[in-house]
Structures are given as structure tokens and as C-alpha cells.
Scaffold this motif. Structure first.
Motif, short mmCIF file in Angstrom:
data_model
loop_
_atom_site.label_atom_id
_atom_site.label_comp_id
_atom_site.label_asym_id
_atom_site.label_seq_id
_atom_site.Cartn_x
_atom_site.Cartn_y
_atom_site.Cartn_z
N MET A 1 157.38 47.69 113.32
CA MET A 1 158.24 48.79 112.93
C MET A 1 158.04 49.92 113.94
O MET A 1 157.02 50.56 113.96
N ALA A 2 159.02 50.14 114.79
CA ALA A 2 158.90 51.17 115.81
C ALA A 2 159.89 52.29 115.53
O ALA A 2 160.86 52.10 114.80
N GLY A 3 159.64 53.44 116.14
CA GLY A 3 160.56 54.56 115.99
C GLY A 3 160.04 55.61 115.04
O GLY A 3 158.91 55.56 114.57
N GLU A 4 160.92 56.59 114.78
CA GLU A 4 160.57 57.68 113.87
C GLU A 4 161.32 57.52 112.56
O GLU A 4 162.43 57.02 112.52
N PHE A 5 160.67 57.98 111.50
CA PHE A 5 161.21 57.89 110.15
C PHE A 5 160.97 59.22 109.45
O PHE A 5 160.22 60.05 109.93
N THR A 6 161.58 59.38 108.30
CA THR A 6 161.34 60.57 107.48
C THR A 6 160.46 60.18 106.31
O THR A 6 160.75 59.21 105.61
N ALA A 7 159.38 60.92 106.13
CA ALA A 7 158.54 60.78 104.93
C ALA A 7 158.95 61.92 104.01
O ALA A 7 159.15 63.06 104.45
N GLN A 8 159.10 61.61 102.73
CA GLN A 8 159.44 62.63 101.75
C GLN A 8 158.43 62.61 100.61
O GLN A 8 157.85 61.56 100.32
N VAL A 59 154.63 62.72 113.36
CA VAL A 59 154.97 62.80 114.78
C VAL A 59 154.29 64.06 115.32
O VAL A 59 154.29 65.10 114.64
N PRO A 60 153.68 64.00 116.52
CA PRO A 60 153.03 65.20 117.06
C PRO A 60 153.98 66.40 117.04
O PRO A 60 155.13 66.31 117.46
N GLY A 61 153.48 67.51 116.51
CA GLY A 61 154.25 68.74 116.43
C GLY A 61 155.15 68.85 115.21
O GLY A 61 155.75 69.89 114.98
N ALA A 62 155.26 67.78 114.42
CA ALA A 62 156.12 67.81 113.23
C ALA A 62 155.51 68.71 112.16
O ALA A 62 154.29 68.76 112.01
N GLU A 63 156.37 69.40 111.42
CA GLU A 63 155.93 70.27 110.34
C GLU A 63 156.61 69.86 109.04
O GLU A 63 157.76 69.41 109.06
N TRP A 64 155.91 70.02 107.95
CA TRP A 64 156.49 69.75 106.64
C TRP A 64 157.53 70.81 106.34
O TRP A 64 157.29 72.01 106.53
N ARG A 65 158.69 70.38 105.86
CA ARG A 65 159.78 71.28 105.45
C ARG A 65 160.02 71.08 103.97
O ARG A 65 160.07 69.94 103.48
N TRP A 66 160.18 72.17 103.25
CA TRP A 66 160.40 72.11 101.80
C TRP A 66 161.85 72.46 101.50
O TRP A 66 162.40 73.42 102.03
N ALA A 85 159.51 67.15 103.38
CA ALA A 85 159.82 66.10 104.34
C ALA A 85 159.15 66.40 105.67
O ALA A 85 158.98 67.55 106.06
N VAL A 86 158.79 65.32 106.37
CA VAL A 86 158.20 65.42 107.70
C VAL A 86 158.59 64.17 108.47
O VAL A 86 158.75 63.08 107.89
N GLN A 87 158.75 64.31 109.78
CA GLN A 87 159.03 63.14 110.63
C GLN A 87 157.71 62.40 110.89
O GLN A 87 156.68 63.02 111.17
N VAL A 88 157.76 61.07 110.78
CA VAL A 88 156.57 60.25 110.98
C VAL A 88 156.90 59.09 111.91
O VAL A 88 158.05 58.81 112.21
#
Length: 96
Positions: A1-8, A59-66, A85-88
Motif C-alpha cells: 500500500m503506497a501513497g498518502e491517505f487520510t486518517a480520521q 506524513v512529515p509536516g502534517a498537522e491534525w485538523r479539526w 483528520a491528518v494525512q498519513v
């Protein structure tokens, strides 16, 4: 599983749960982790540890958004739901 995803992360059935949104059409159910509580809100460290258990990392530099949502969008008096949510990405492991 490659790439970026959204964690919620949101409260579901009285407990915080973190899940990875996979829109590949092949993965069902989505990877999920339950914190088995509604309070307190899971800490940043707990969230990162849960992502690791699921095989992901922010993901490096990603921040949690509410985001604020409602249980019933047609009812302005409906209870508020918070969604984080955050990008992972798939976990690369130490030293990779």
C-alpha cells in the motif's frame, strides 16, 4: 500500500476511534483503532501510537485538523460531532 491517505478520528458508539480512509474500493472495512473511551480526547502521542498499530505514520509536516459536523445536518439543534483528520502514509519503519 503506497501513497498518502487520510486518517480520521471521531466518536462512534460512545468511544473515540481512528480509521484510515481507503478509497481503493478493495479494502473494507477500513483499518480502525478504538480508544475505548469518550473522554479525554486521545493525545497526540496516543494517536501516533494508534496509527503505528495500523501500519501508518503521519506524513512529515502534517498537522491534525479539526472539523465540526452535526449528527443531523437538517437539524440546527442536532448534537455536534468533532472529526479530526491528518494525512498519513504507510509506515516506513525506523531507519528507512
Amino acid at each position: 500500500m503506497a501513497g498518502e491517505f487520510t486518517a480520521q478520528m471521531s466518536v462512534y458508539k460512545g468511544r473515540w476511534r481512528l480509521y484510515i480512509v481507503l478509497l481503493d474500493g478493495l479494502t473494507c472495512p477500513w483499518p480502525e483503532y478504538s480508544f475505548d473511551r469518550v473522554a479525554p480526547v486521545p493525545t497526540f502521542t496516543e494517536r501516533v501510537d494508534a496509527l503505528s498499530v495500523l501500519g501508518f505514520e503521519p506524513v512529515p509536516g502534517a498537522e491534525w485538523r479539526w472539523t465540526e459536523d452535526s449528527e443531523d445536518p437538517d437539524d440546527p439543534a442536532s448534537a455536534v460531532m468533532l472529526i479530526a483528520a491528518v494525512q498519513v502514509r504507510s509506515w516506513t519503519g525506523a531507519g528507512a
